[in-house]
Design a protein around this motif. Structure first.
Motif, PDB file in Angstrom:
ATOM      1  N   HIS A 449      32.860  52.175  13.818  1.00  0.00           N
ATOM      2  CA  HIS A 449      32.158  51.789  15.054  1.00  0.00           C
ATOM      3  C   HIS A 449      30.641  51.764  14.844  1.00  0.00           C
ATOM      4  CE1 HIS A 449      31.210  51.510  19.324  1.00  0.00           C
ATOM      5  NE2 HIS A 449      30.429  52.573  19.190  1.00  0.00           N
ATOM      6  N   CYS A 450      30.099  52.826  14.235  1.00  0.00           N
ATOM      7  CA  CYS A 450      28.642  52.905  14.038  1.00  0.00           C
ATOM      8  C   CYS A 450      28.143  51.859  13.044  1.00  0.00           C
ATOM      9  CB  CYS A 450      28.253  54.307  13.557  1.00  0.00           C
ATOM     10  SG  CYS A 450      28.444  55.590  14.817  1.00  0.00           S
ATOM     11  N   GLU A 451      29.055  51.308  12.252  1.00  0.00           N
ATOM     12  CA  GLU A 451      28.666  50.270  11.308  1.00  0.00           C
ATOM     13  C   GLU A 451      28.764  48.884  11.932  1.00  0.00           C
ATOM     14  OE1 GLU A 451      30.023  48.473   6.954  1.00  0.00           O
ATOM     15  OE2 GLU A 451      31.001  50.241   7.780  1.00  0.00           O
ATOM     16  N   ARG A 452      29.808  48.654  12.772  1.00  0.00           N
ATOM     17  CA  ARG A 452      30.049  47.329  13.329  1.00  0.00           C
ATOM     18  C   ARG A 452      29.119  47.003  14.498  1.00  0.00           C
ATOM     19  NH1 ARG A 452      35.511  49.050  12.314  1.00  0.00           N
ATOM     20  NH2 ARG A 452      35.722  49.730  14.479  1.00  0.00           N
ATOM     21  N   VAL A 453      28.809  48.004  15.324  1.00  0.00           N
ATOM     22  CA  VAL A 453      27.940  47.755  16.480  1.00  0.00           C
ATOM     23  C   VAL A 453      26.561  47.234  16.047  1.00  0.00           C
ATOM     24  CG1 VAL A 453      26.709  48.834  18.409  1.00  0.00           C
ATOM     25  CG2 VAL A 453      29.127  49.310  18.058  1.00  0.00           C
ATOM     26  N   PRO A 454      25.899  47.823  15.034  1.00  0.00           N
ATOM     27  CA  PRO A 454      24.612  47.261  14.609  1.00  0.00           C
ATOM     28  C   PRO A 454      24.718  45.816  14.138  1.00  0.00           C
ATOM     29  CG  PRO A 454      24.891  49.469  13.735  1.00  0.00           C
ATOM     30  CD  PRO A 454      26.196  49.085  14.334  1.00  0.00           C
ATOM     31  N   GLU A 455      25.807  45.478  13.446  1.00  0.00           N
ATOM     32  CA  GLU A 455      25.962  44.100  12.967  1.00  0.00           C
ATOM     33  C   GLU A 455      26.082  43.129  14.130  1.00  0.00           C
ATOM     34  OE1 GLU A 455      25.649  43.136   9.887  1.00  0.00           O
ATOM     35  OE2 GLU A 455      25.260  45.226   9.326  1.00  0.00           O
ATOM     36  N   LEU A 456      26.905  43.481  15.102  1.00  0.00           N
ATOM     37  CA  LEU A 456      27.069  42.610  16.258  1.00  0.00           C
ATOM     38  C   LEU A 456      25.775  42.526  17.066  1.00  0.00           C
ATOM     39  CD1 LEU A 456      28.766  40.866  18.084  1.00  0.00           C
ATOM     40  CD2 LEU A 456      29.720  42.939  19.144  1.00  0.00           C
ATOM     41  N   ALA A 457      25.086  43.672  17.242  1.00  0.00           N
ATOM     42  CA  ALA A 457      23.831  43.679  18.017  1.00  0.00           C
ATOM     43  C   ALA A 457      22.770  42.822  17.332  1.00  0.00           C
ATOM     44  CB  ALA A 457      23.335  45.115  18.185  1.00  0.00           C
ATOM     45  N   MET A 458      22.677  42.881  16.004  1.00  0.00           N
ATOM     46  CA  MET A 458      21.676  42.094  15.289  1.00  0.00           C
ATOM     47  C   MET A 458      21.995  40.599  15.369  1.00  0.00           C
ATOM     48  SD  MET A 458      19.475  44.264  14.415  1.00  0.00           S
ATOM     49  CE  MET A 458      18.419  43.210  13.433  1.00  0.00           C
ATOM     50  N   ILE A 734      21.496  43.852  25.351  1.00  0.00           N
ATOM     51  CA  ILE A 734      22.258  43.280  24.240  1.00  0.00           C
ATOM     52  C   ILE A 734      23.084  44.364  23.548  1.00  0.00           C
ATOM     53  CG2 ILE A 734      21.982  42.340  21.904  1.00  0.00           C
ATOM     54  CD1 ILE A 734      19.744  40.594  22.999  1.00  0.00           C
ATOM     55  N   LEU A 735      22.506  45.561  23.338  1.00  0.00           N
ATOM     56  CA  LEU A 735      23.228  46.633  22.672  1.00  0.00           C
ATOM     57  C   LEU A 735      24.440  47.074  23.499  1.00  0.00           C
ATOM     58  CD1 LEU A 735      23.219  48.333  20.144  1.00  0.00           C
ATOM     59  CD2 LEU A 735      21.760  50.007  21.307  1.00  0.00           C
ATOM     60  N   ALA A 736      24.338  47.007  24.825  1.00  0.00           N
ATOM     61  CA  ALA A 736      25.475  47.339  25.695  1.00  0.00           C
ATOM     62  C   ALA A 736      26.599  46.326  25.495  1.00  0.00           C
ATOM     63  CB  ALA A 736      25.030  47.368  27.153  1.00  0.00           C
ATOM     64  N   ILE A 737      26.246  45.027  25.386  1.00  0.00           N
ATOM     65  CA  ILE A 737      27.247  43.984  25.127  1.00  0.00           C
ATOM     66  C   ILE A 737      27.965  44.263  23.809  1.00  0.00           C
ATOM     67  CG2 ILE A 737      27.543  41.535  24.584  1.00  0.00           C
ATOM     68  CD1 ILE A 737      27.029  41.830  27.482  1.00  0.00           C
ATOM     69  N   ALA A 738      27.190  44.572  22.776  1.00  0.00           N
ATOM     70  CA  ALA A 738      27.764  44.812  21.448  1.00  0.00           C
ATOM     71  C   ALA A 738      28.694  46.023  21.467  1.00  0.00           C
ATOM     72  CB  ALA A 738      26.649  45.003  20.432  1.00  0.00           C
ATOM     73  N   ASP A 739      28.282  47.097  22.137  1.00  0.00           N
ATOM     74  CA  ASP A 739      29.078  48.326  22.169  1.00  0.00           C
ATOM     75  C   ASP A 739      30.418  48.097  22.870  1.00  0.00           C
ATOM     76  OD1 ASP A 739      29.044  51.332  21.672  1.00  0.00           O
ATOM     77  OD2 ASP A 739      29.412  51.275  23.834  1.00  0.00           O
ATOM     78  N   VAL A 740      30.388  47.393  23.982  1.00  0.00           N
ATOM     79  CA  VAL A 740      31.620  47.163  24.757  1.00  0.00           C
ATOM     80  C   VAL A 740      32.582  46.260  23.982  1.00  0.00           C
ATOM     81  CG1 VAL A 740      32.557  46.088  26.842  1.00  0.00           C
ATOM     82  CG2 VAL A 740      30.533  47.566  26.992  1.00  0.00           C
ATOM     83  N   PHE A 741      32.076  45.145  23.416  1.00  0.00           N
ATOM     84  CA  PHE A 741      32.959  44.209  22.714  1.00  0.00           C
ATOM     85  C   PHE A 741      33.593  44.875  21.489  1.00  0.00           C
ATOM     86  CE2 PHE A 741      33.894  40.696  19.769  1.00  0.00           C
ATOM     87  CZ  PHE A 741      34.687  39.909  20.596  1.00  0.00           C
ATOM     88  N   GLU A 742      32.803  45.670  20.752  1.00  0.00           N
ATOM     89  CA  GLU A 742      33.360  46.345  19.582  1.00  0.00           C
ATOM     90  C   GLU A 742      34.424  47.351  20.007  1.00  0.00           C
ATOM     91  OE1 GLU A 742      34.340  48.902  16.481  1.00  0.00           O
ATOM     92  OE2 GLU A 742      33.395  49.612  18.347  1.00  0.00           O
ATOM     93  N   ALA A 743      34.192  48.073  21.102  1.00  0.00           N
ATOM     94  CA  ALA A 743      35.164  49.076  21.563  1.00  0.00           C
ATOM     95  C   ALA A 743      36.460  48.420  22.023  1.00  0.00           C
ATOM     96  CB  ALA A 743      34.554  49.900  22.694  1.00  0.00           C
ATOM     97  N   LEU A 744      36.355  47.267  22.696  1.00  0.00           N
ATOM     98  CA  LEU A 744      37.557  46.595  23.205  1.00  0.00           C
ATOM     99  C   LEU A 744      38.397  46.012  22.073  1.00  0.00           C
ATOM    100  CD1 LEU A 744      36.099  44.748  26.337  1.00  0.00           C
ATOM    101  CD2 LEU A 744      37.633  46.718  26.343  1.00  0.00           C
ATOM    102  N   THR A 745      37.746  45.524  21.038  1.00  0.00           N
ATOM    103  CA  THR A 745      38.471  44.849  19.959  1.00  0.00           C
ATOM    104  C   THR A 745      38.794  45.761  18.789  1.00  0.00           C
ATOM    105  OG1 THR A 745      36.379  44.112  18.990  1.00  0.00           O
ATOM    106  CG2 THR A 745      37.470  42.606  20.547  1.00  0.00           C
ATOM    107  N   ALA A 746      38.311  47.041  18.841  1.00  0.00           N
ATOM    108  CA  ALA A 746      38.551  47.964  17.734  1.00  0.00           C
ATOM    109  C   ALA A 746      40.035  48.302  17.649  1.00  0.00           C
ATOM    110  CB  ALA A 746      37.722  49.224  17.920  1.00  0.00           C
ATOM    111  N   ALA A 747      40.547  48.311  16.429  1.00  0.00           N
ATOM    112  CA  ALA A 747      41.976  48.576  16.215  1.00  0.00           C
ATOM    113  C   ALA A 747      42.244  50.033  15.885  1.00  0.00           C
ATOM    114  CB  ALA A 747      42.503  47.671  15.098  1.00  0.00           C
ATOM    115  N   ASP A 748      41.213  50.896  16.009  1.00  0.00           N
ATOM    116  CA  ASP A 748      41.370  52.281  15.569  1.00  0.00           C
ATOM    117  C   ASP A 748      41.210  53.277  16.710  1.00  0.00           C
ATOM    118  OD1 ASP A 748      38.701  51.858  16.011  1.00  0.00           O
ATOM    119  OD2 ASP A 748      38.090  52.112  13.910  1.00  0.00           O
ATOM    120  N   ARG A 749      41.367  52.822  17.979  1.00  0.00           N
ATOM    121  CA  ARG A 749      41.218  53.737  19.097  1.00  0.00           C
ATOM    122  C   ARG A 749      42.556  54.405  19.403  1.00  0.00           C
ATOM    123  NH1 ARG A 749      36.041  53.277  21.412  1.00  0.00           N
ATOM    124  NH2 ARG A 749      34.828  52.419  19.675  1.00  0.00           N
TER     125      ARG A 749
END
Length: 818
Positions: A449-458, A734-749
């Motif tokens: 999560h901490c790796e994917r959110v920065p990529e999506l936010a950038m 923008i960071l809020a958008i990235a955090d939510v989308f990564e959490a919804l699509t994450a396969a490890d929750r």
């Protein structure tokens, strides 16, 4: 910038000029000092030479006049006719002739055996009237005759002009008798020349000395009077400073003569008590002890010394004159009089130096240019270093080696700083990535999560930076530092989770703690099922004929237990909303009881012993299959107080944890109790505390803010600060958008299955409609294709479905102000 403690500031040009002028003034001052010093020495040397010459002149004059007067007195004494009775007129003619040839003589006289006296006095050497009454300008000679007439001694004073004509005369009684005078007695007893010590003349009352000798073959004595006043006149005529005092004194400190100056008056012994010189330039006083000691103690014939009299500095010169008598010449001169000619020259030198310094000021101003200009340029380059504008720093060329070397050193320093800063940046970025990786590694369910959110936010912030449509047309990251700042904030957005307990982060079911307590509940139902079977066999043994009925009841009871446990297990998953009907059934099932036959206080940890009741009934104990017991409550050890400066606005549950079984199974949605939810959300508070305490440099100063706002909502109901839309910037939205989308699509929750892209976009659209997420950023997320680019990198192909972007984008602008 740290404020300077130095209040006074000056420019380098003024400093250079000041140093130059100080050096020049110091050099000039030293030169003037030495000029004054050597001038003073030269002045004293010149004065000593002048005084020595004066002493020689005085000695020559004294010796010359002594020889002349000795010859005169000897010639007169060898003339035996002078002792014979003769006309007074002849005697006067002889005496006036001698006085004309020797103008310094006061008078000539003859004392005879009968005590009579005949004396001729040079009127020009008589000061004032005194004993001789009313003198006229035409008077040239005074004839004094003392003799006894009619049994009484009388003195006749006759006033003669240059032709020896009498103007007038006067007669008066007098007790004077020549034979009683010292000069007569000493000369009569000796056939040699006798010179008296200074004394006050009986006839005139003035100070003087007498040269006397017995006239050949007679008892008459001829004498010459030399007043000290005539010597004083001679001293007054010497060519020395007008302020100088000249005085002649003997070896007994008696002052014989002195010029008529105020300085000479300071030399007498009574100067401090008001004594002074008389009109003739002599006092009959003695020279002061201080001056006499200087003259008498000198190892050489002459001495030059400095002395202070009445708070004024003087130079005193004394020399033992080479005369028949032991006489000394003293010269007392104020230092100011000696230095006057030299002081005038020094004053001219000072004025000239001052004018030269004033003329040097503009020249020094110009000459300071080669130093000032490159130093100012270096200051500008240093300011670029302060602003971290390393690429704009250039070398400043200078003909001054030190400045040129300083410029080269600054350029080398900038290169070193750039290299060091690059290394530091790499280190910081690596540490930040390490923290993110550690958080991901802490939980297998949130890994990445901490790796994917920065990529999506950038990806999304790059799209915003490139967009020319409102509200992004006015948003730009102006420097690489701003991009780095945002990337670091994205990496650290969940750094506070490092403090969140793992069993809370990984809580996949309602009864899960360190393990899933559903197994305990199942075991209780297993016990109830066994109890039912035991009762069946017991009843069958008593009533064998009812086997069929009893077995049917057993099957019904066991099926009911299976159904109830299955319902509890379903509630434990938390996948669906728990409605009122299900909640009532859950509470009904919880009323079932089972019998515990073992002591539940055995094998407790010390911490568990603190929360369990001190007393309990002995087994067997009947208990509910689901219970909320006191030991399930974990109290807070300290109140959750937050620093007001952090702006935290979150409701804090009363207890730290509540592990009650019925309490946890009654959770309406998901698997987290309010206490669990706060513990999860508390990671944002930890994020704020951790990042606010870090000494970020100025270019990273917004990292704490960016990293702590991705759970805020536009309607002000988010956490931890409950910020509203007008308080949230585009990068934060923008960071809020990235955090939510990564959490919804994450396969490890642990508590849900990964959503497809379409499902995640649909949920996010609902959040936009509810004013939780920013519409402009959401539409940019879709229109720019960032969602699809991210999905292709990080999601499985099964999650990537077709998304109708157009249905989520509307033309009218309903974006809250940024």
């Amino acid at each position: 910038m740290t404020p300077s403690r130095t209040r006074f500031k000056t420019s380098i040009r003024l400093t250079v000029i000041s140093v130059f002028m100080f050096g020049t003034v110091l050099t000039a001052g030293v030169a003037l000092y030495f000029q004054y010093y050597f001038s003073e020495s030269m002045a004293k040397l010149a004065a000593a030479e002048l005084y020595a010459a004066t002493a020689g002149t005085v000695a020559t004059e004294l010796n010359g006049t002594s020889r002349v007067y000795a010859n005169v007195i000897n010639l007169l004494a060898d003339n035996g006719e002078l002792a014979l009775p003769q006309s007074e007129q002849e005697l006067v003619r002889t005496f006036t002739g001698v006085l004309q040839d020797n103008p310094l003589l006061y008078g000539i006289y003859i004392g005879r055996e009968d005590g009579s006296l005949t004396q001729v006095i040079n009127r020009q050497n008589v000061q004032g009237h005194g004993e001789y009454g009313d003198l006229h300008d035409g008077d040239r000679w005074l004839l004094i005759s003392v003799k006894e007439e009619s049994g009484a001694r009388q003195r006749r004073v006759t006033y003669l002009d240059a032709d020896l004509r009498s103007r007038t005369s006067r007669v008066e009684a007098i007790a004077y008798k020549a034979t009683e005078r010292d000069w007569y007695i000493s000369a009569l007893s000796s056939n040699t020349l006798e010179i008296s010590a200074p004394y006050r003349f009986a006839q005139s009352g003035v100070m003087g000395r007498t040269l006397s000798r017995r006239i050949k073959e007679s008892r008459a004595v001829v004498g010459l009077d030399l007043t000290l006043g005539t010597l004083s006149n001679f001293l007054s005529g010497q060519s020395i400073a007008a302020e100088s005092g000249l005085f002649l004194f003997d070896d007994k400190a008696n002052i014989l003569a002195a010029n008529r100056s105020q300085t000479a008056a300071l030399a007498i012994a009574g100067a401090d008590t008001g004594a002074g010189l008389d009109a003739a330039g002599a006092t009959g006083e003695r020279v002061s002890r201080t001056l006499f000691d200087i003259a008498a103690d000198a190892s050489s014939p002459s001495v030059l010394d400095s002395i202070s009299i009445q708070n004024e500095e003087f130079v005193f010169y004394a020399e033992a004159l080479k005369t028949e008598d032991k006489l000394f010449l003293g010269i007392l001169t104020p230092v100011s009089a000696i230095m006057a000619p030299f002081n005038e020259r020094i004053l001219i030198a000072i004025v000239g130096t001052t004018i030269a310094l004033l003329l040097l000021l503009p020249l020094s101003w110009l000459l300071a240019g080669p130093i000032v200009r490159p130093v100012k340029q270096l200051a500008k380059e240093n300011d670029k270093v302060r602003r971290l504008q390393f690429d704009q720093v250039v070398r400043i060329e200078s003909h001054i080696r030190e400045i040129d070397e300083l410029s080269a050193s600054m350029v080398d320093m900038v290169d070193s700083i750039k290299s060091h800063e690059a290394a530091q940046r790499e280190l910081i970025d690596a540490v930040i990535r390490l923290i993110g990786q550690a958080i991901d590694d802490k939980s297998a369910y949130t890994g990445g999560h901490c790796e994917r959110v920065p990529e999506l936010a950038m990806l999304l912030v790059t799209a915003a930076d490139s967009s020319d449509t409102p509200p992004f047309s006015e948003f730009k990251f102006e420097s690489p530092d701003q991009w780095r700042e945002y990337r670091i904030a994205a990496w650290l957005h969940d750094c506070g989770k490092i403090t969140t307990p793992e069993h809370i982060v990984d809580k996949g079911s309602k009864l899960e703690m360190i393990y899933n307590r559903i197994h305990e509940v199942r075991m209780r139902f297993e016990v109830l099922s066994r109890d039912a079977e035991i009762r069946f066999w017991e009843s069958l043994a008593e009533q064998p004929e009812k086997r069929s009925e009893l077995y049917q009841a057993l099957r019904q009871e066991q099926e009911a237990l299976q159904t109830d446990f299955s319902f509890i297990a379903e509630c434990n998953i938390g996948g669906e909303r728990l409605g009122t009907e299900k909640l009532q059934r859950l509470k009904s099932i919880a009323q079932k009881t089972w019998q515990r036959r073992f002591d539940n206080r055995l094998g407790l940890s010390p911490k568990e012993e603190l929360v369990y009741p001190n007393t309990a009934p002995p087994p067997p104990v009947t208990e509910h299959v689901l219970a909320d017991k006191p030991e399930h409550i974990v109290k807070r050890e300290s109140p959750a107080d937050f620093d007001p400066a952090l702006g935290i606005d979150m409701a804090v549950p009363e207890n730290l944890y509540n592990h009650g079984e019925l309490y946890n199974l009654s959770i309406e949605r998901g698997t987290l109790t309010p206490e669990d939810r706060f513990k999860i959300n508390e990671h944002m508070i930890s994020t704020i505390k951790m990042l606010e305490d870090l000494p970020f440099p100025e270019e990273l100063s917004r990292v704490p803010r960016y990293a702590s706002t991705h759970h805020e909502t536009l309607d002000g109901r988010g956490y931890p600060r409950r910020l509203t839309a007008d308080q949230l910037t585009i990068p934060e939205r923008i960071l809020a958008i990235a955090d939510v989308f990564e959490a919804l699509t994450a396969a490890d929750r642990p508590y849900k299955k990964a959503k497809t892209v379409g499902a995640a976009v649909s949920i996010m659209h609902d959040m936009v409609q509810n004013n939780h997420l920013d519409r402009a950023c959401f539409e940019l997320f879709l229109a720019s294709g960032v969602y699809l680019e991210y999905a292709r990198r990080y999601l499985s192909s099964a999650q990537i479905d077709e998304v109708d972007v157009e249905q989520y984008i509307r033309e009218e602008d309903s974006i809250p102000a940024v």
